[in-house]
Structure formats: structure tokens, C-alpha cells
Design a protein around this motif. Structure first.
Motif, PDB file in Angstrom:
ATOM      1  N   GLN A  16       0.836  -1.199   0.000  1.00  0.00           N
ATOM      2  CA  GLN A  16       0.000   0.000   0.000  1.00  0.00           C
ATOM      3  C   GLN A  16       0.872   1.250   0.000  1.00  0.00           C
ATOM      4  O   GLN A  16       1.882   1.333   0.696  1.00  0.00           O
ATOM      5  CB  GLN A  16      -0.897   0.001   1.234  1.00  0.00           C
ATOM      6  CG  GLN A  16      -1.931   1.082   1.210  1.00  0.00           C
ATOM      7  CD  GLN A  16      -2.884   0.965   2.389  1.00  0.00           C
ATOM      8  OE1 GLN A  16      -2.738   0.095   3.229  1.00  0.00           O
ATOM      9  NE2 GLN A  16      -3.850   1.850   2.441  1.00  0.00           N
TER      10      GLN A  16
ATOM     11  N   HIS B 186     -17.317   4.203   2.822  1.00  0.00           N
ATOM     12  CA  HIS B 186     -18.265   3.093   2.817  1.00  0.00           C
ATOM     13  C   HIS B 186     -19.057   3.165   4.115  1.00  0.00           C
ATOM     14  O   HIS B 186     -18.476   3.241   5.203  1.00  0.00           O
ATOM     15  CB  HIS B 186     -17.521   1.759   2.707  1.00  0.00           C
ATOM     16  CG  HIS B 186     -16.789   1.648   1.414  1.00  0.00           C
ATOM     17  ND1 HIS B 186     -17.370   1.140   0.286  1.00  0.00           N
ATOM     18  CD2 HIS B 186     -15.534   2.014   1.060  1.00  0.00           C
ATOM     19  CE1 HIS B 186     -16.504   1.182  -0.711  1.00  0.00           C
ATOM     20  NE2 HIS B 186     -15.383   1.718  -0.258  1.00  0.00           N
TER      21      HIS B 186
ATOM     22  N   TYR C 241     -12.086  10.725  -2.022  1.00  0.00           N
ATOM     23  CA  TYR C 241     -12.283   9.587  -1.135  1.00  0.00           C
ATOM     24  C   TYR C 241     -13.686   9.028  -1.305  1.00  0.00           C
ATOM     25  O   TYR C 241     -14.624   9.762  -1.568  1.00  0.00           O
ATOM     26  CB  TYR C 241     -12.074  10.013   0.330  1.00  0.00           C
ATOM     27  CG  TYR C 241     -10.748  10.694   0.498  1.00  0.00           C
ATOM     28  CD1 TYR C 241      -9.607   9.961   0.768  1.00  0.00           C
ATOM     29  CD2 TYR C 241     -10.625  12.065   0.292  1.00  0.00           C
ATOM     30  CE1 TYR C 241      -8.368  10.584   0.843  1.00  0.00           C
ATOM     31  CE2 TYR C 241      -9.397  12.685   0.359  1.00  0.00           C
ATOM     32  CZ  TYR C 241      -8.265  11.942   0.633  1.00  0.00           C
ATOM     33  OH  TYR C 241      -7.043  12.553   0.681  1.00  0.00           O
ATOM     34  N   THR C 242     -13.793   7.731  -1.123  1.00  0.00           N
ATOM     35  CA  THR C 242     -15.090   7.076  -1.069  1.00  0.00           C
ATOM     36  C   THR C 242     -15.237   6.515   0.333  1.00  0.00           C
ATOM     37  O   THR C 242     -14.413   5.704   0.774  1.00  0.00           O
ATOM     38  CB  THR C 242     -15.187   5.929  -2.099  1.00  0.00           C
ATOM     39  OG1 THR C 242     -15.043   6.492  -3.403  1.00  0.00           O
ATOM     40  CG2 THR C 242     -16.523   5.216  -1.999  1.00  0.00           C
TER      41      THR C 242
ATOM     42  N   LYS D  16     -10.386   7.727  -4.915  1.00  0.00           N
ATOM     43  CA  LYS D  16     -11.577   7.265  -5.617  1.00  0.00           C
ATOM     44  C   LYS D  16     -12.775   8.086  -5.156  1.00  0.00           C
ATOM     45  O   LYS D  16     -13.013   8.194  -3.963  1.00  0.00           O
ATOM     46  CB  LYS D  16     -11.769   5.795  -5.254  1.00  0.00           C
ATOM     47  CG  LYS D  16     -12.746   5.043  -6.056  1.00  0.00           C
ATOM     48  CD  LYS D  16     -12.762   3.612  -5.511  1.00  0.00           C
ATOM     49  CE  LYS D  16     -13.142   2.628  -6.552  1.00  0.00           C
ATOM     50  NZ  LYS D  16     -13.176   1.274  -6.007  1.00  0.00           N
TER      51      LYS D  16
ATOM     52  N   ARG E 221     -22.286   4.405  -0.245  1.00  0.00           N
ATOM     53  CA  ARG E 221     -20.993   5.039  -0.471  1.00  0.00           C
ATOM     54  C   ARG E 221     -21.246   6.541  -0.593  1.00  0.00           C
ATOM     55  O   ARG E 221     -22.201   6.958  -1.245  1.00  0.00           O
ATOM     56  CB  ARG E 221     -20.337   4.523  -1.753  1.00  0.00           C
ATOM     57  CG  ARG E 221     -19.944   3.072  -1.696  1.00  0.00           C
ATOM     58  CD  ARG E 221     -19.361   2.556  -3.005  1.00  0.00           C
ATOM     59  NE  ARG E 221     -19.949   3.070  -4.234  1.00  0.00           N
ATOM     60  CZ  ARG E 221     -21.083   2.644  -4.776  1.00  0.00           C
ATOM     61  NH1 ARG E 221     -21.771   1.689  -4.213  1.00  0.00           N
ATOM     62  NH2 ARG E 221     -21.525   3.172  -5.906  1.00  0.00           N
TER      63      ARG E 221
ATOM     64  N   GLU F 177     -11.794   4.690   1.038  1.00  0.00           N
ATOM     65  CA  GLU F 177     -10.817   4.462  -0.022  1.00  0.00           C
ATOM     66  C   GLU F 177     -10.291   5.794  -0.533  1.00  0.00           C
ATOM     67  O   GLU F 177     -11.063   6.605  -1.042  1.00  0.00           O
ATOM     68  CB  GLU F 177     -11.473   3.750  -1.205  1.00  0.00           C
ATOM     69  CG  GLU F 177     -11.866   2.326  -0.969  1.00  0.00           C
ATOM     70  CD  GLU F 177     -12.501   1.745  -2.214  1.00  0.00           C
ATOM     71  OE1 GLU F 177     -11.759   1.404  -3.161  1.00  0.00           O
ATOM     72  OE2 GLU F 177     -13.741   1.666  -2.235  1.00  0.00           O
TER      73      GLU F 177
ATOM     74  N   ASP G 130      -4.621  12.635   2.902  1.00  0.00           N
ATOM     75  CA  ASP G 130      -5.153  11.294   3.166  1.00  0.00           C
ATOM     76  C   ASP G 130      -5.272  11.054   4.670  1.00  0.00           C
ATOM     77  O   ASP G 130      -6.291  10.581   5.152  1.00  0.00           O
ATOM     78  CB  ASP G 130      -4.254  10.201   2.572  1.00  0.00           C
ATOM     79  CG  ASP G 130      -4.267  10.145   1.056  1.00  0.00           C
ATOM     80  OD1 ASP G 130      -5.154  10.768   0.435  1.00  0.00           O
ATOM     81  OD2 ASP G 130      -3.378   9.475   0.487  1.00  0.00           O
TER      82      ASP G 130
END
Length: 134
Positions: free
Chosen positions: A2, A66, A63-64, A79, A48, A76, A9
Motif C-alpha cells: 500500500q 463506505h 475519497y469514497t 476514488k 458510499r 478508499e 489522506d
């Protein structure tokens, strides 16, 4: 392997996501009726929600998040996807646009927000933009 997280982030994944989950717990305790209504609509649904962080008007990160029911279960970076199922409406695709400095101010105001979420968040609303993906 990763990739290492950059500052934006970390701000979202280690700042905003845990903050939002703590805020959910406070909202559940302080406003059980409203929380119950939201929970009833969202329980059992996987959604999402996108977050776009900008710096000086330029995209610094996407960012996504969830979401299971009302809890964020993962995020994530890199994205921007969204999809929330609502009764009688269908699927909407909301995402939040926020300037990095505004996000830092909100996270720095955590004590006031947790003490009384509605009035404390009202002063931050002008810094938030909600958009929708097509």
C-alpha cells in the motif's frame, strides 16, 4: 504494498472518519428521536459517499466512504464514488466538497461540536458544498 498516505489522506482517513463516527455516537445519545428516524431509513443499507478535499480551489484528494447504516465502515483514497439508496427516491450520488483548511477547523472544533452538534456545526456549514455525481 500500500502506498504511503499523504497529509490530506491522513486528515481524512485518520481525522474525519473517526471524528464522524464519534459524532454519530454523540448524536445518538443527544438526539435519539432524530437518530432513530435516520437509522430506520438507513439500517441494513450499504452506501458510499464521496468526499473531495480541495486546496486553493484545486482537488487535493478524493475519497469514497463506505457506510453501513449510519456508521462509516471503511474509506478508499483516490476514488470518488457515491451511491445512497433512499426509499421513494432511488439512488442518489452525493459527495462533499470541502477546503482543507475548513476541514482542519472542523476537526479542531471537535469539543464544541460534540458538546452541542447543531449550533456548533451551523458555523461550519458555509464551508461545505454538497454536489451529486451523474
Amino acid at each position: 504494498m500500500q502506498a504511503a498516505l499523504n497529509e490530506v489522506d491522513r486528515l481524512v482517513l485518520e481525522g474525519l472518519v473517526p471524528f464522524r463516527n464519534r459524532l454519530t455516537a454523540v448524536f445518538r445519545d443527544k438526539h435519539p428521536y432524530l437518530f432513530g428516524m435516520a437509522s430506520t431509513v438507513l439500517t441494513g443499507k450499504e452506501s458510499r459517499v464521496g468526499v473531495q478535499v480541495t486546496e486553493g480551489g484545486r482537488v487535493a484528494g478524493e475519497y469514497t466512504l463506505h457506510v453501513s447504516g449510519v456508521e462509516i465502515t471503511g474509506a478508499e483514497p483516490g476514488k470518488l464514488e457515491s451511491g445512497v439508496q433512499l426509499p421513494y427516491v432511488g439512488t442518489i450520488k452525493p459527495y462533499l466538497v470541502i477546503e482543507r483548511g475548513s476541514l482542519e477547523r472542523i476537526l479542531g472544533d471537535e469539543a464544541a461540536i460534540m458538546a452541542d452538534p447543531f449550533p456548533a456545526m451551523l458555523k461550519h456549514l458555509p464551508d461545505l458544498t454538497i454536489k451529486f455525481l451523474r
